[in-house]
Write a protein that holds these residues in place. Sequence first.
Motif, PDB file in Angstrom:
ATOM      1  N   ALA A  35       0.838  -1.199   0.000  1.00  0.00           N
ATOM      2  CA  ALA A  35       0.000   0.000   0.000  1.00  0.00           C
ATOM      3  C   ALA A  35       0.872   1.247   0.000  1.00  0.00           C
ATOM      4  CB  ALA A  35      -0.914  -0.005   1.215  1.00  0.00           C
ATOM      5  N   CYS A  36       0.298   2.346  -0.420  1.00  0.00           N
ATOM      6  CA  CYS A  36       1.004   3.619  -0.466  1.00  0.00           C
ATOM      7  C   CYS A  36       0.971   4.261   0.917  1.00  0.00           C
ATOM      8  CB  CYS A  36       0.337   4.514  -1.511  1.00  0.00           C
ATOM      9  SG  CYS A  36       1.092   6.140  -1.633  1.00  0.00           S
ATOM     10  N   PRO A  37       2.089   4.247   1.649  1.00  0.00           N
ATOM     11  CA  PRO A  37       2.063   4.833   2.986  1.00  0.00           C
ATOM     12  C   PRO A  37       2.110   6.360   2.946  1.00  0.00           C
ATOM     13  CG  PRO A  37       4.280   4.099   2.481  1.00  0.00           C
ATOM     14  CD  PRO A  37       3.402   3.690   1.318  1.00  0.00           C
ATOM     15  N   ALA A  38       1.402   6.978   3.868  1.00  0.00           N
ATOM     16  CA  ALA A  38       1.536   8.424   4.050  1.00  0.00           C
ATOM     17  C   ALA A  38       2.914   8.665   4.651  1.00  0.00           C
ATOM     18  CB  ALA A  38       0.447   8.931   4.989  1.00  0.00           C
ATOM     19  N   ALA A  39       3.444   9.858   4.473  1.00  0.00           N
ATOM     20  CA  ALA A  39       4.787  10.173   4.983  1.00  0.00           C
ATOM     21  C   ALA A  39       4.898   9.863   6.477  1.00  0.00           C
ATOM     22  CB  ALA A  39       5.115  11.641   4.718  1.00  0.00           C
ATOM     23  N   ALA A  40       3.889  10.227   7.250  1.00  0.00           N
ATOM     24  CA  ALA A  40       3.927  10.023   8.697  1.00  0.00           C
ATOM     25  C   ALA A  40       3.823   8.553   9.091  1.00  0.00           C
ATOM     26  CB  ALA A  40       2.809  10.820   9.365  1.00  0.00           C
ATOM     27  N   ASP A  41       3.308   7.707   8.177  1.00  0.00           N
ATOM     28  CA  ASP A  41       3.133   6.286   8.472  1.00  0.00           C
ATOM     29  C   ASP A  41       4.297   5.425   8.005  1.00  0.00           C
ATOM     30  OD1 ASP A  41       0.648   6.886   9.554  1.00  0.00           O
ATOM     31  OD2 ASP A  41      -0.389   6.552   7.644  1.00  0.00           O
ATOM     32  N   MET A  42       5.279   6.025   7.389  1.00  0.00           N
ATOM     33  CA  MET A  42       6.407   5.264   6.863  1.00  0.00           C
ATOM     34  C   MET A  42       7.200   4.639   8.005  1.00  0.00           C
ATOM     35  SD  MET A  42       8.941   6.505   3.917  1.00  0.00           S
ATOM     36  CE  MET A  42      10.447   5.643   3.577  1.00  0.00           C
ATOM     37  N   THR A  43       7.604   3.381   7.819  1.00  0.00           N
ATOM     38  CA  THR A  43       8.369   2.661   8.834  1.00  0.00           C
ATOM     39  C   THR A  43       9.716   2.235   8.262  1.00  0.00           C
ATOM     40  OG1 THR A  43       7.622   0.437   8.219  1.00  0.00           O
ATOM     41  CG2 THR A  43       6.198   1.700   9.741  1.00  0.00           C
ATOM     42  N   HIS A  44      10.515   1.619   9.120  1.00  0.00           N
ATOM     43  CA  HIS A  44      11.814   1.102   8.697  1.00  0.00           C
ATOM     44  C   HIS A  44      11.655   0.099   7.556  1.00  0.00           C
ATOM     45  CE1 HIS A  44      10.335  -1.895  11.506  1.00  0.00           C
ATOM     46  NE2 HIS A  44      11.205  -2.745  10.994  1.00  0.00           N
ATOM     47  N   GLN A  45      10.535  -0.615   7.506  1.00  0.00           N
ATOM     48  CA  GLN A  45      10.326  -1.588   6.441  1.00  0.00           C
ATOM     49  C   GLN A  45      10.226  -0.906   5.077  1.00  0.00           C
ATOM     50  OE1 GLN A  45       6.892  -3.424   8.210  1.00  0.00           O
ATOM     51  NE2 GLN A  45       8.095  -5.200   8.833  1.00  0.00           N
ATOM     52  N   HIS A  46       9.649   0.281   5.038  1.00  0.00           N
ATOM     53  CA  HIS A  46       9.551   1.016   3.782  1.00  0.00           C
ATOM     54  C   HIS A  46      10.912   1.540   3.318  1.00  0.00           C
ATOM     55  CE1 HIS A  46       5.388   1.397   5.451  1.00  0.00           C
ATOM     56  NE2 HIS A  46       5.133   0.952   4.234  1.00  0.00           N
ATOM     57  N   LEU A  47      11.848   1.702   4.250  1.00  0.00           N
ATOM     58  CA  LEU A  47      13.193   2.171   3.884  1.00  0.00           C
ATOM     59  C   LEU A  47      14.017   1.080   3.215  1.00  0.00           C
ATOM     60  CD1 LEU A  47      14.485   4.270   6.932  1.00  0.00           C
ATOM     61  CD2 LEU A  47      13.814   5.099   4.676  1.00  0.00           C
ATOM     62  N   GLN A  48      13.658  -0.172   3.461  1.00  0.00           N
ATOM     63  CA  GLN A  48      14.459  -1.273   2.937  1.00  0.00           C
ATOM     64  C   GLN A  48      14.400  -1.312   1.424  1.00  0.00           C
ATOM     65  OE1 GLN A  48      13.574  -4.949   4.998  1.00  0.00           O
ATOM     66  NE2 GLN A  48      13.372  -3.859   6.942  1.00  0.00           N
ATOM     67  N   GLY A  49      15.561  -1.468   0.821  1.00  0.00           N
ATOM     68  CA  GLY A  49      15.664  -1.546  -0.629  1.00  0.00           C
ATOM     69  C   GLY A  49      16.792  -0.674  -1.149  1.00  0.00           C
TER      70      GLY A  49
END
Length: 158
Positions: A35-49
């Motif tokens: 899903a498309c996370p909002a900026a405030a909802d971004m977690t470490h998992q979204h940083l992976q890559g």
Amino acid sequence: MLQPSIRPTIAFILIAISACPTSVIGQNDPKSTAACPAAADMTHQHLQGRWHATLQPATPGVVPQPATTAVLQLGPHPELAESVRGTLQRGETRAQLSGDVDAGELTLEESINGTNISATWTGQVVDGSCGKEIHGTWTNAHPTTTLPFILRKQAGWQ
């Protein structure tokens, strides 16, 4: 042997039965990492890559120098559950990275020797970017240099 007129009916029933267990509920799951996370909802998992960084010198009154680019590869931190760890390649320079994102704010520490912090990355996840773009400031420790950066997440298997 079945009569020819019954065969299409049985085929239709078998097709209908096999389609029943099929489900697409995961496509709209709000907890899905796709899903498309909002900026405030971004977690470490979204940083992976894999990320592509552009650092642009910003010296007033001086002809702009070409932007410096880097590639960051981030994965789960082996010791800190809510953080990431990875590497950075900028020209011939290779460094280690670790950090996190909290309420849309990125913090990464860069270390060329693996012990001391040689630079920091602080920035904000861009609203509406689905967690794929971050703008901020890269600060070198020695000599103290501050450059604006843009991080863009690269597509593909992360």
